[in-house]
Design a protein around this motif. Sequence first.
Motif, mmCIF file in Angstrom:
data_model
loop_
_atom_site.group_PDB
_atom_site.id
_atom_site.type_symbol
_atom_site.label_atom_id
_atom_site.label_comp_id
_atom_site.label_asym_id
_atom_site.label_seq_id
_atom_site.Cartn_x
_atom_site.Cartn_y
_atom_site.Cartn_z
ATOM 1 N N UNK A 185 0.814 -1.194 0.120
ATOM 2 C CA UNK A 185 0.024 0.010 -0.063
ATOM 3 C C UNK A 185 0.877 1.277 -0.208
ATOM 4 N N UNK A 186 0.522 2.204 -1.162
ATOM 5 C CA UNK A 186 1.426 3.341 -0.954
ATOM 6 C C UNK A 186 0.916 4.373 0.200
ATOM 7 N N UNK A 187 1.769 5.419 0.456
ATOM 8 C CA UNK A 187 1.528 6.403 1.221
ATOM 9 C C UNK A 187 1.130 7.838 0.635
ATOM 10 N N UNK A 188 1.482 7.630 -0.608
ATOM 11 C CA UNK A 188 1.128 8.843 -1.230
ATOM 12 C C UNK A 188 1.217 8.747 -2.904
ATOM 13 N N UNK A 189 0.159 9.345 -3.648
ATOM 14 C CA UNK A 189 0.215 9.290 -5.020
ATOM 15 C C UNK A 189 0.127 10.784 -5.469
ATOM 16 N N UNK A 190 0.845 11.224 -6.423
ATOM 17 C CA UNK A 190 0.650 12.500 -7.031
ATOM 18 C C UNK A 190 0.748 12.478 -8.529
ATOM 19 N N UNK A 191 0.339 13.200 -9.302
ATOM 20 C CA UNK A 191 0.134 13.281 -10.688
ATOM 21 C C UNK A 191 0.661 14.609 -11.016
ATOM 22 N N UNK A 192 1.742 14.576 -12.060
ATOM 23 C CA UNK A 192 2.159 15.838 -12.576
ATOM 24 C C UNK A 192 1.928 16.062 -13.889
ATOM 25 N N UNK A 193 1.671 17.299 -14.673
ATOM 26 C CA UNK A 193 1.654 17.468 -15.894
ATOM 27 C C UNK A 193 3.065 18.033 -16.375
ATOM 28 N N UNK A 194 3.156 18.013 -17.660
ATOM 29 C CA UNK A 194 4.198 18.635 -18.325
ATOM 30 C C UNK A 194 4.837 20.144 -17.845
ATOM 31 N N UNK A 195 3.850 20.817 -17.602
ATOM 32 C CA UNK A 195 4.112 22.086 -17.140
ATOM 33 C C UNK A 195 4.337 22.243 -15.762
ATOM 34 N N UNK A 196 4.712 21.248 -14.956
ATOM 35 C CA UNK A 196 5.050 21.100 -13.556
ATOM 36 C C UNK A 196 4.145 21.099 -12.825
ATOM 37 N N UNK A 197 2.618 21.353 -12.959
ATOM 38 C CA UNK A 197 1.733 21.323 -12.038
ATOM 39 C C UNK A 197 1.524 19.928 -11.242
ATOM 40 N N UNK A 198 1.363 19.709 -10.045
ATOM 41 C CA UNK A 198 1.202 18.631 -9.333
ATOM 42 C C UNK A 198 -0.107 18.567 -8.625
ATOM 43 N N UNK A 199 -0.535 17.379 -8.475
ATOM 44 C CA UNK A 199 -1.837 17.329 -7.570
ATOM 45 C C UNK A 199 -1.708 16.003 -6.672
#
Length: 915
Positions: free
Chosen positions: A870-884
């Motif tokens: 089980x992970x502790x954190x999952x993030x998604x980032x786009x090419x422009x560097x924005x992360x959520x």
Amino acid sequence: MEAVTPGEVSVQDEAVDKSTFKECNQIAFYRRQKLLHPGKSLYQALLDSVTLSDENVKFPIIHEENKVLLQVEICEIEGSIFRLKIDEAAPLRERYKVPDVLIKEPITRRLIISQKEAGILVLSNVNEDYKLQVTANPFQIELQSKAETVLSMNSNGLLYFEHLQPPPSDRKHTEENKDESSCDSSKEKQEDLGLWQEKFGRFLDIKAHGPSSVGVDFTLHGFEHVYGLPQHAEALLLKNTSDGDAYRLYNLDIFGHKIHDKIGIYGSVPLLLAHKPNRSSGIFWLNSSETLVDINTKAVAEHIPSGSAAETTKQRAVPVTDVRWMSESGIIDVFLLTGPTAFDIFKQFAHLTGTQALPPLFSLGYHQCRWNYEDEHDVKAVDAGFDQHDIPYDVIWLDIEHTDGKRYFTWDKKKFRNPRKMQEHLRKRKRKLVVIVDPHIKVDPTYTLYSQAKDKGYFVKDRNGQDFEGICWPGSSCYLDFTNPEVRKWYADQFAFKTYKGSTNILFVWNDMNEPSVFKGAELTMPKDAVHYNNWEHREVHNLYGFYQQMATAEGLIRRSSGKERPFVLTRSFFAGSQKYGAVWTGDNTAEWHYLKISIPMLLTISMAGISFCGADVGGFIGDPEPELLVRWYQAGAYQPFFRGHSNMESKRREPWLFGEKNTQIIREAIRERYVLLPYLYTLFYRAHTAAEPVMRPLWIEFPGKIETFGVDNEYMLGNALLVHPVTEPEAKAVNVLLPGSEEIWYDFRKFKRMEDPGTLKIPVTLENIPVFQRGGTVLPLKTTAGKSTEWMTDISYELHVALDTEACAIGELYLDDGHSFQYLHKKQFLYRKFTFHKNILSSSCTDESGQYHTTCVVARVIVLGFGQQPTLVTASSKDGKEKEVVFTYDTKTSTLMLENLALSVDADWRIHIS
């Protein structure tokens, strides 16, 4: 299709009578060739007369007894393909050479004479990875790769070439000359051998140019598994043939064809593949006349070099397969496909004959067909029924009864009073119509199509020069000569909206009965002595007839849209290269369990012969399937390239909702699974179109080193990611499934559970579904839900199933375009994405930067199968560097990680980090 139709000619009883069709020993040229037994060839090469050019190497060979010279021509074609042609050096008239099947005259590469000595000629290609060794006496050729003999030609001495002769001066070859009692014994023998005329039942075939058959043997060294030669209702592995039981390539309309029979049905592709662990080879025999293929696999002793002179020489048994090709006429024109992998063979064959046409997206949906939907009201009612029962479908089909008295390109004015309005109704519901257009034309001077074709001389002629008339659905009919390019152009013009009254751009076409089927002809087809364009007899072009009709039809549909829209054309009869023009199906099958079972190897064999867009009539065309069989056929068809339910007019209605709510629910779920799978399936078709990779493929192609997969034909791979095992036995409670590869990981496609160690597993089954498994190391692009049809699903979001392999990696692709036009080709309006999972990062990147297509669709969900903890954190980032941050859930029982509400653009680069 054939059945009893009131007021029409019926051939059902005749068609299923085995005596209607020839056994091999009733075929004269086959009997003649079989008189030549393995041994020393009577041909020798005249190697002093070799000529070498940039294009080819040529030399004559001579028969010791009849002293006739033949010309041998050898060349290498780009892609390590070797072409061998043998023709008469000075024929009385030109022999038929198959046109139009090769996409272009292949570019040849210069061969080098690397050795020439008494009786031996060795040719090398520029890369020196292959050599062709020509032995003069007896004449034979060996193809060698790095000192290993891959195959040899004429090593059994079975080269057979009947040179053209003038007709005997003392007899007239006319139909009237049938009195065998007046012939002397030598003439009786000649008659029996079928040299100038041949009888079958009440039919007489006059051979205007005499005997002209050709044949030769090939030996495949080290190979015991051979495949190909569609179309037969046979197992995947080609079997040894005893005398009189050769594989027959001769397109025939055999209603309710027998299972496990080597007689030809409907289509022919003279391509044979041979495979041994980690090496594949192929033979493509370019000949469109009737062809018979004998196969004999045996073990031969091979000497093993000993360690010292004192040791006794050891031997081991090595498999070899002898393949003997025999054709009624033409020349020997054969392509040796060197591989070395199966995928190389597919590319080499496509280099010659073309790749699968990229189908319009709607044609990958579900098709509903019946002989026949009665009228406009029936069509609308069936269409509404799918919506009422929440079952997706894309196309409804009309069989021959929709026409005005079996006159194609017309409508029955009572049943279909306003066909345009009916199509507009379907268009609003985002669905399409397919109608049948057969090659036979009703003899009726008031029928414009007939009168125009007759005036222009566009029909096939009989041997006396009159328009050939045969019986088919309309009664007395003439047959368009599609071998004539002018006829094909004229025929294509018939699909223009202004000419084909009542048609619209949602109408597509089904070419049936195009073997061609002739109800009262010999073997229910056209006489071999009928005459085509350029005075070629039908015997030369028989297997090309349906190929040419589909070519003309596809061209017509493209032309009516001014070249903008992709066609959809289904054909029953086919040949090598038919993949360029559309889809094929396995013909008139029967609603019985063993027809469901045999459909799998039949489709795999067609797929390996370059025709990825293939399917079998779901439920069986003839008869009434029990509900369980129908359910199992839908479940199988949902995971096959062409997905159509079809039935005979004498079969009970079988729309998917007519078998009780439980069965309706199961069929609904099978069809919905198909629609969810369409992004993956469409991507596979793009790979077939661009890289010649079969959509549906036998296990051995994905696992070329695993001998246990070589004969498996009750399960298959759909692309490289899914293994499908249809249930083909009634009341099955479990099936044995082979999950190949000790280093592979497999996951249940629906439950996401990792399977036990690979091997043969006993998998419990219920009626609800069939076993489907995702291979570790793959990423499957899917839609999150099914829509009413493909066009309703344009904006539905995607989900990715990421199945991890032993290295916790996975890779996959998604191809996307507008689904209907040629803009992907002409304007680069496509999107080709690559998904990679590596070191706990899932990334989306562009596979082809030239693609210009944009979509507002998003990837909404990702499911990672086999994620260790089980992970502790999952993030998604786009090419422009924005992360959520990403919301996730983890199932410890199945080690499945689910990421939801992602809203990641399909057409943009992005990364998901899991920690």
